[in-house]
Design a protein around this motif. Structure first.
Motif, PDB file in Angstrom:
ATOM      1  N   SER A 132     -66.716 -56.405-100.764  1.00 47.56           N
ATOM      2  CA  SER A 132     -66.936 -57.731-100.182  1.00 47.56           C
ATOM      3  C   SER A 132     -67.938 -58.504-101.025  1.00 47.56           C
ATOM      4  O   SER A 132     -69.082 -58.059-101.169  1.00 47.56           O
ATOM      5  CB  SER A 132     -67.466 -57.608 -98.751  1.00 47.56           C
ATOM      6  N   PRO A 133     -67.543 -59.647-101.601  1.00 48.87           N
ATOM      7  CA  PRO A 133     -68.507 -60.440-102.375  1.00 48.87           C
ATOM      8  C   PRO A 133     -69.578 -61.015-101.456  1.00 48.87           C
ATOM      9  O   PRO A 133     -69.280 -61.835-100.576  1.00 48.87           O
ATOM     10  CB  PRO A 133     -67.649 -61.543-103.000  1.00 48.87           C
ATOM     11  N   ALA A 134     -70.810 -60.555-101.614  1.00 48.74           N
ATOM     12  CA  ALA A 134     -71.891 -60.958-100.707  1.00 48.74           C
ATOM     13  C   ALA A 134     -73.141 -61.279-101.510  1.00 48.74           C
ATOM     14  O   ALA A 134     -73.448 -60.608-102.501  1.00 48.74           O
ATOM     15  CB  ALA A 134     -72.185 -59.851 -99.696  1.00 48.74           C
ATOM     16  N   ALA A 135     -73.861 -62.291-101.073  1.00 46.64           N
ATOM     17  CA  ALA A 135     -75.100 -62.712-101.737  1.00 46.64           C
ATOM     18  C   ALA A 135     -76.217 -62.794-100.709  1.00 46.64           C
ATOM     19  O   ALA A 135     -76.000 -63.200 -99.561  1.00 46.64           O
ATOM     20  CB  ALA A 135     -74.914 -64.070-102.413  1.00 46.64           C
ATOM     21  N   ALA A 136     -77.419 -62.384-101.110  1.00 45.47           N
ATOM     22  CA  ALA A 136     -78.603 -62.454-100.242  1.00 45.47           C
ATOM     23  C   ALA A 136     -79.349 -63.756-100.515  1.00 45.47           C
ATOM     24  O   ALA A 136     -79.653 -64.077-101.668  1.00 45.47           O
ATOM     25  CB  ALA A 136     -79.516 -61.264-100.495  1.00 45.47           C
ATOM     26  N   ILE A 137     -79.645 -64.503 -99.457  1.00 41.57           N
ATOM     27  CA  ILE A 137     -80.308 -65.804 -99.582  1.00 41.57           C
ATOM     28  C   ILE A 137     -81.593 -65.797 -98.761  1.00 41.57           C
ATOM     29  O   ILE A 137     -81.593 -65.389 -97.592  1.00 41.57           O
ATOM     30  CB  ILE A 137     -79.404 -66.947 -99.088  1.00 41.57           C
ATOM     31  N   PHE A 138     -82.669 -66.271 -99.357  1.00 38.10           N
ATOM     32  CA  PHE A 138     -83.958 -66.397 -98.665  1.00 38.10           C
ATOM     33  C   PHE A 138     -84.202 -67.876 -98.372  1.00 38.10           C
ATOM     34  O   PHE A 138     -84.381 -68.678 -99.285  1.00 38.10           O
ATOM     35  CB  PHE A 138     -85.096 -65.826 -99.515  1.00 38.10           C
ATOM     36  N   TRP A 139     -84.188 -68.194 -97.078  1.00 38.96           N
ATOM     37  CA  TRP A 139     -84.419 -69.564 -96.614  1.00 38.96           C
ATOM     38  C   TRP A 139     -85.938 -69.771 -96.511  1.00 38.96           C
ATOM     39  O   TRP A 139     -86.594 -69.172 -95.674  1.00 38.96           O
ATOM     40  CB  TRP A 139     -83.754 -69.745 -95.255  1.00 38.96           C
ATOM     41  N   MET A 140     -86.482 -70.611 -97.361  1.00 32.06           N
ATOM     42  CA  MET A 140     -87.930 -70.829 -97.385  1.00 32.06           C
ATOM     43  C   MET A 140     -88.301 -71.885 -96.345  1.00 32.06           C
ATOM     44  O   MET A 140     -88.025 -73.068 -96.538  1.00 32.06           O
ATOM     45  CB  MET A 140     -88.381 -71.251 -98.778  1.00 32.06           C
ATOM     46  N   GLU A 141     -88.911 -71.427 -95.279  1.00 33.67           N
ATOM     47  CA  GLU A 141     -89.248 -72.352 -94.204  1.00 33.67           C
ATOM     48  C   GLU A 141     -90.573 -73.051 -94.521  1.00 33.67           C
ATOM     49  O   GLU A 141     -91.644 -72.449 -94.402  1.00 33.67           O
ATOM     50  CB  GLU A 141     -89.331 -71.610 -92.864  1.00 33.67           C
ATOM     51  N   GLY A 142     -90.466 -74.295 -94.950  1.00 33.01           N
ATOM     52  CA  GLY A 142     -91.654 -75.072 -95.285  1.00 33.01           C
ATOM     53  C   GLY A 142     -91.806 -76.317 -94.439  1.00 33.01           C
ATOM     54  O   GLY A 142     -92.703 -77.126 -94.664  1.00 33.01           O
ATOM     55  N   GLU A 143     -90.909 -76.481 -93.454  1.00 29.14           N
ATOM     56  CA  GLU A 143     -90.954 -77.705 -92.643  1.00 29.14           C
ATOM     57  C   GLU A 143     -91.964 -77.611 -91.506  1.00 29.14           C
ATOM     58  O   GLU A 143     -92.335 -78.638 -90.941  1.00 29.14           O
ATOM     59  CB  GLU A 143     -89.558 -78.010 -92.114  1.00 29.14           C
ATOM     60  N   ASP A 144     -92.373 -76.396 -91.143  1.00 33.27           N
ATOM     61  CA  ASP A 144     -93.404 -76.263 -90.112  1.00 33.27           C
ATOM     62  C   ASP A 144     -94.700 -76.908 -90.574  1.00 33.27           C
ATOM     63  O   ASP A 144     -94.973 -76.996 -91.778  1.00 33.27           O
ATOM     64  CB  ASP A 144     -93.648 -74.787 -89.790  1.00 33.27           C
ATOM     65  N   HIS A 145     -95.509 -77.329 -89.611  1.00 34.92           N
ATOM     66  CA  HIS A 145     -96.727 -78.059 -89.979  1.00 34.92           C
ATOM     67  C   HIS A 145     -98.006 -77.322 -89.591  1.00 34.92           C
ATOM     68  O   HIS A 145     -99.067 -77.927 -89.520  1.00 34.92           O
ATOM     69  CB  HIS A 145     -96.717 -79.461 -89.364  1.00 34.92           C
ATOM     70  N   ASP A 146     -97.916 -76.015 -89.340  1.00 32.07           N
ATOM     71  CA  ASP A 146     -99.102 -75.229 -89.011  1.00 32.07           C
ATOM     72  C   ASP A 146     -99.742 -74.725 -90.308  1.00 32.07           C
ATOM     73  O   ASP A 146     -99.440 -73.637 -90.792  1.00 32.07           O
ATOM     74  CB  ASP A 146     -98.726 -74.058 -88.108  1.00 32.07           C
ATOM     75  N   LEU A 147    -100.637 -75.529 -90.865  1.00 33.67           N
ATOM     76  CA  LEU A 147    -101.244 -75.200 -92.147  1.00 33.67           C
ATOM     77  C   LEU A 147    -102.075 -73.928 -92.070  1.00 33.67           C
ATOM     78  O   LEU A 147    -102.069 -73.101 -92.997  1.00 33.67           O
ATOM     79  CB  LEU A 147    -102.115 -76.367 -92.624  1.00 33.67           C
ATOM     80  N   ALA A 148    -102.772 -73.733 -90.947  1.00 31.22           N
ATOM     81  CA  ALA A 148    -103.619 -72.544 -90.810  1.00 31.22           C
ATOM     82  C   ALA A 148    -102.794 -71.270 -90.878  1.00 31.22           C
ATOM     83  O   ALA A 148    -103.259 -70.238 -91.377  1.00 31.22           O
ATOM     84  CB  ALA A 148    -104.396 -72.599 -89.500  1.00 31.22           C
ATOM     85  N   GLU A 149    -101.558 -71.336 -90.402  1.00 26.61           N
ATOM     86  CA  GLU A 149    -100.717 -70.140 -90.374  1.00 26.61           C
ATOM     87  C   GLU A 149    -100.304 -69.701 -91.772  1.00 26.61           C
ATOM     88  O   GLU A 149    -100.124 -68.509 -92.020  1.00 26.61           O
ATOM     89  CB  GLU A 149     -99.475 -70.397 -89.518  1.00 26.61           C
ATOM     90  N   VAL A 150    -100.155 -70.631 -92.694  1.00 28.02           N
ATOM     91  CA  VAL A 150     -99.685 -70.267 -94.038  1.00 28.02           C
ATOM     92  C   VAL A 150    -100.822 -70.094 -95.041  1.00 28.02           C
ATOM     93  O   VAL A 150    -100.580 -69.691 -96.182  1.00 28.02           O
ATOM     94  CB  VAL A 150     -98.668 -71.296 -94.569  1.00 28.02           C
ATOM     95  N   THR A 151    -102.041 -70.407 -94.659  1.00 30.30           N
ATOM     96  CA  THR A 151    -103.165 -70.270 -95.600  1.00 30.30           C
ATOM     97  C   THR A 151    -104.064 -69.087 -95.261  1.00 30.30           C
ATOM     98  O   THR A 151    -105.060 -68.856 -95.941  1.00 30.30           O
ATOM     99  CB  THR A 151    -104.023 -71.543 -95.622  1.00 30.30           C
ATOM    100  N   ARG A 152    -103.724 -68.339 -94.233  1.00 28.90           N
ATOM    101  CA  ARG A 152    -104.564 -67.221 -93.791  1.00 28.90           C
ATOM    102  C   ARG A 152    -104.118 -65.930 -94.452  1.00 28.90           C
ATOM    103  O   ARG A 152    -102.937 -65.599 -94.473  1.00 28.90           O
ATOM    104  CB  ARG A 152    -104.502 -67.094 -92.270  1.00 28.90           C
ATOM    105  N   CYS A 153    -105.071 -65.190 -94.994  1.00 28.08           N
ATOM    106  CA  CYS A 153    -104.784 -63.915 -95.649  1.00 28.08           C
ATOM    107  C   CYS A 153    -105.747 -62.843 -95.149  1.00 28.08           C
ATOM    108  O   CYS A 153    -106.912 -63.135 -94.856  1.00 28.08           O
ATOM    109  CB  CYS A 153    -104.933 -64.021 -97.171  1.00 28.08           C
ATOM    110  N   THR A 154    -105.266 -61.617 -95.059  1.00 26.07           N
ATOM    111  CA  THR A 154    -106.121 -60.477 -94.758  1.00 26.07           C
ATOM    112  C   THR A 154    -106.166 -59.593 -96.001  1.00 26.07           C
ATOM    113  O   THR A 154    -105.118 -59.271 -96.568  1.00 26.07           O
ATOM    114  CB  THR A 154    -105.592 -59.669 -93.567  1.00 26.07           C
ATOM    115  N   ILE A 155    -107.359 -59.237 -96.412  1.00 25.59           N
ATOM    116  CA  ILE A 155    -107.524 -58.454 -97.634  1.00 25.59           C
ATOM    117  C   ILE A 155    -108.322 -57.196 -97.325  1.00 25.59           C
ATOM    118  O   ILE A 155    -109.135 -57.158 -96.411  1.00 25.59           O
ATOM    119  CB  ILE A 155    -108.223 -59.285 -98.739  1.00 25.59           C
ATOM    120  N   PHE A 156    -108.050 -56.157 -98.091  1.00 26.25           N
ATOM    121  CA  PHE A 156    -108.775 -54.901 -97.915  1.00 26.25           C
ATOM    122  C   PHE A 156    -109.274 -54.420 -99.265  1.00 26.25           C
ATOM    123  O   PHE A 156    -108.525 -54.361-100.236  1.00 26.25           O
ATOM    124  CB  PHE A 156    -107.885 -53.825 -97.304  1.00 26.25           C
TER     125      PHE A 156
END
Length: 551
Positions: A126-150
């Motif tokens: 079966s010819p199949a392709a994997a696609i990653f839909w980049m969701e950038g339309e949300d407006h929660d800036l804090a959610e995308v700028t938060r990182c946890t580091i160890f």
């Protein structure tokens, strides 16, 4: 093959009933979906013609080529775009917000699962392709700028880079995907790299981050450039739905969502009632007069609401007639964006989606969305649970073995985990004696019960009160012993901290907090090879994966 161990999700706390029932293929849960997540169903998937005209495959392929070339994607990705252009091909979709530095590990696991499903289908013709839909339309800036580091020496730390990158910027709700990074992005990258231990592959991580996250790049561009390099050679395709041409292609869906807004709202409310009656939850709230769209007004992304016979936007006084909104959808489609409930319909309108790979939250809101597929006259894709991992590094594995603890012990809480480690280490005779004391007291009080009842029945109640107080005091004594023993065994407490911080950072599963880069720095591209190898697309358990240092 690396060492792996599966933990059923029913043994992991805080999982929803709907998610657990779906994983077990329960009929109670599957009634809210159109197909069970099996390879047989996926291979037999037949994509029906759309109820109204869809973009041609060549038109979509042209857009994908333009986007993926701009991200620097390799020939394997370009080849998969050619596959997708064929009339009999299918798409395996997944997606996530465009989090800073690639977001948490589960973002990687979504992509891994989609890639492996597409590979499995291609093996069977079966010819199949994997696609990653980049969701950038949300407006929660804090959610995308938060990182946890160890860091082994500095420990666990959560950082929100929003102030570093956008300090002083206005707080209006704007889609984050097309926000451009200022010069301060270099400072954020440097700070993040400083949290990663020096290692053979750290320079490679530095290159990956600095080449993707640079001044002038948008969140979406940087995200795609980074993941494109991490998934080099896999054929993963990236898609940015905010591109102007992409917006024009979806105008038909937006118009129908506007015209049928009352009926769509009624269907969603009824589905919520059905889910709650079955003992399940509604992942997405359906406010009164809500729609499934957002609308841009004066540069702000606002939820679109029904008002009388027209529309308005949340927290604003403006009102629009249906005819005005339909004209805007035709002439300025970039002003509209779908909410989480409409987004899958947009995805499946653009792509021949056979399966969508998601986590527990997405599986839950697809139970609500199923009514929209019926309304729009479209078959629902197979909802495929993403692979889920905890990466066990050699040092962490040694701690677990030395202390005699298992992964599941991390769910006990720090005190019980410490108690088990102390007992297994043979460090405390006092705990053993305290257990003996509690057992002796329980037996004695039990023997005393009949004697007290023979004197006066009310004494039985007094006995149980005394038993509770004795148990409480004994437990308080046990807790004090554990704290004191821990204070006198710094190496044991340090080992417990390492286990919890690496496997359960911030009391969450590792995949929800940490990113891929510390692991890439320690193990190089082999960590991605091991993940792709360990991914079992038909195994819906949480998988522990022991990593091995290069020899």
């Amino acid at each position: 093959m690396p060492k792996v161990k599966d933990i059923p999700f029913c043994r992991i706390p805080n999982q929803s009933a709907l998610f657990l029932d779906y994983l077990s293929l329960s009929r109670t849960a599957l009634r809210y979906y159109q197909q069970a997540p099996t390879l047989k169903n996926l291979r037999n998937q037949r994509l029906e013609p759309a109820a109204f005209p869809r973009p041609s495959r060549s038109e979509i392929a042209t857009l994908l080529r333009r986007q993926n070339e701009s991200y620097g994607c390799d020939s394997a990705t370009m080849h998969q775009i050619e596959v997708l252009e064929k009339p009999d091909s299918i798409a395996i979709l997944t997606g996530q917000q465009v989090g800073l530095f690639g977001g948490p590990l589960y973002t990687i696991y979504k992509a891994v699962t989609a890639i492996r499903i597409a590979e499995e289908l291609r093996k069977n013709g079966s010819p199949a392709a994997a696609i990653f839909w980049m969701e950038g339309e949300d407006h929660d800036l804090a959610e995308v700028t938060r990182c946890t580091i160890f860091h082994p020496r500095a420990g666990l730390k959560s950082i929100d880079y929003r102030n570093v990158l956008f300090k002083g910027a206005d707080a209006t709700p704007r889609s984050v995907g097309h926000l451009r990074f200022p010069d301060k992005i270099r400072e954020a990258v440097s700070d993040y790299l400083g949290s990663i231990s020096d290692s053979k592959w750290k320079p490679e991580v530095q290159y990956l981050l600095e080449s993707a996250y640079r001044p002038g790049a948008t969140f979406a561009q940087a995200f795609a450039r980074l993941l494109g390099r991490i998934f080099h050679g896999t054929g993963l395709i990236f898609y940015d739905p905010q591109a102007p041409q992409a917006k024009r292609l979806t105008a038909n869906i937006v118009r129908k969502a506007l015209q049928d807004a009352p009926a769509i709202h009624a269907a969603l409310v009824e589905r919520d009632r059905e889910l709650q009656a079955a003992g399940f939850h509604s992942q997405v709230k359906i406010p009164e007069n809500s729609t499934v769209l957002f609308f841009m007004v004066d540069g702000e992304r606002r939820a679109l609401e029904r008002r009388n016979s027209g529309f308005g936007v949340k927290n604003r006084d403006c009102v629009f007639r249906l005819e005005e909104m339909l004209a805007a959808a035709e002439q300025n489609p970039e002003r509209f964006s779908p909410n989480v409930l409409l987004r899958p319909l947009i995805q499946d309108y653009l792509f021949p989606t056979a399966a969508y790979v998601g986590g527990s939250s997405e599986l839950a809101y697809f139970a609500q969305i199923e009514v929209l597929y019926k309304h729009f006259g479209r078959p629902m894709p197979v909802l495929w649970p993403r692979n889920s991992f905890t990466l066990i590094e050699p040092e962490t594995g040694s701690v677990m073995e030395r202390l005699g603890i298992e992964f599941q012990d991390g769910f006990l809480g720090r005190e019980l985990l410490t108690e088990k480690a102390i007992r297994n280490s043979g460090l405390s005779k006092a705990l053993e004696i305290t257990d003996q004391l509690q057992e002796l007291l329980d037996d004695t009080l039990t023997d005393l019960g009949p004697e007290l009842k023979s004197i006066e029945a009310s004494l039985a109640h007094a006995l149980e009160t005394a038993r509770r107080k004795i148990r409480h005091n004994t437990q308080s004594l046990r807790s004090k012993i554990i704290r004191m023993e821990g204070a006198q065994n710094a190496s044991l407490i340090s080992a417990i901290d390492l286990f919890l911080n690496r496997c359960f950072p911030n009391q969450n599963l590792q995949e929800r907090q940490l990113g891929i880069h510390p692991f890439y720095a320690g193990y190089g591209p082999s960590v991605m090879a091991e993940l792709l190898s360990a991914a079992d697309i038909e195994n819906f358990a949480h998988r522990l994966l022991w990593l091995e240092k290069e020899t």
